[in-house]
Write a protein that holds these residues in place. Structure first.
Motif, PDB file in Angstrom:
ATOM      1  N   LEU A  36      47.866  46.935  41.148  1.00 31.06           N
ATOM      2  CA  LEU A  36      49.214  46.452  41.484  1.00 31.06           C
ATOM      3  C   LEU A  36      50.259  47.052  40.539  1.00 31.06           C
ATOM      4  O   LEU A  36      51.332  47.473  40.966  1.00 31.06           O
ATOM      5  CB  LEU A  36      49.271  44.921  41.398  1.00 31.06           C
ATOM      6  CG  LEU A  36      48.553  44.137  42.495  1.00 31.06           C
ATOM      7  CD1 LEU A  36      48.496  42.655  42.137  1.00 31.06           C
ATOM      8  CD2 LEU A  36      49.225  44.339  43.849  1.00 31.06           C
ATOM      9  N   GLU A  53      53.090  39.072  43.027  1.00 33.78           N
ATOM     10  CA  GLU A  53      52.508  40.199  43.764  1.00 33.78           C
ATOM     11  C   GLU A  53      51.012  40.004  43.967  1.00 33.78           C
ATOM     12  O   GLU A  53      50.472  40.325  45.022  1.00 33.78           O
ATOM     13  CB  GLU A  53      52.770  41.523  43.030  1.00 33.78           C
ATOM     14  CG  GLU A  53      54.211  41.965  43.098  1.00 33.78           C
ATOM     15  CD  GLU A  53      54.440  43.318  42.440  1.00 33.78           C
ATOM     16  OE1 GLU A  53      53.450  43.998  42.048  1.00 33.78           O
ATOM     17  OE2 GLU A  53      55.606  43.721  42.306  1.00 33.78           O
ATOM     18  N   ALA A  54      50.342  39.488  42.936  1.00 34.07           N
ATOM     19  CA  ALA A  54      48.897  39.256  43.020  1.00 34.07           C
ATOM     20  C   ALA A  54      48.592  38.199  44.083  1.00 34.07           C
ATOM     21  O   ALA A  54      47.678  38.374  44.897  1.00 34.07           O
ATOM     22  CB  ALA A  54      48.345  38.824  41.659  1.00 34.07           C
ATOM     23  N   ALA A  57      48.948  39.660  47.402  1.00 38.46           N
ATOM     24  CA  ALA A  57      47.848  40.603  47.684  1.00 38.46           C
ATOM     25  C   ALA A  57      46.497  39.893  47.733  1.00 38.46           C
ATOM     26  O   ALA A  57      45.455  40.541  47.771  1.00 38.46           O
ATOM     27  CB  ALA A  57      47.830  41.705  46.631  1.00 38.46           C
TER      28      ALA A  57
END
Length: 144
Positions: A36, A53-54, A57
């Motif tokens: 990422l 973001e994690a 995702a």
């Protein structure tokens, strides 16, 4: 993965190799976070943004783990810490010497072009100390 080009840029390198080269065990969480971090070229990111973001995702990771991983990457020389006000910390994927603009109101950090800052005099380090690096953060905001 078998064809490994040696002339690709650093951020395109296999993150597993990058972690191993830095002396870090490539655990699944580290590899996922590194992918990422480095998939978008050089950038400045906070732990909170990386955690978001994690989550998007589908990487199962807590904010505390993101913080720990960012600090491990920094200690291993893979990231550079940029502290603003002592309350906001950004992590920079570009570890080469350079300085930053902090855009107030947007809470955004951007690189100052290489020749943008000239430092005339550097103080003598205290007894028994050595200067590690000099960080210049120039705070900016839109003209009113």
């Amino acid at each position: 993965m078998t064809e490994h080009l040696h002339h690709v840029e650093e951020h395109d390198r296999d993150v597993t190799d990058m972690l191993r080269d830095a002396g870090l065990r490539p655990t699944r969480q580290r590899v996922s976070l590194a992918e990422l971090l480095y998939s978008k070229g050089n950038r400045h990111i906070s732990a909170e943004i990386l955690h978001e973001e994690a989550v998007r995702a589908k990487v199962p990771v807590s904010l505390a783990t993101v913080y720990n991983t960012l600090h491990q990457f920094t200690e291993a020389g893979l990231l550079r810490e940029v502290a603003i006000d002592g309350t906001k910390t950004y992590f920079d994927t570009n570890v080469h010497d350079h300085h930053h603009f902090f855009i107030e109101g947007e809470n955004r950090v951007v690189d100052i072009p290489n020749d943008g800052v000239g430092i005339g005099r550097i103080p003598q380090a205290p007894e028994g100390m050595e200067i590690v690096r000099i960080d210049v953060v120039v705070r900016v905001r839109p003209k009113s």
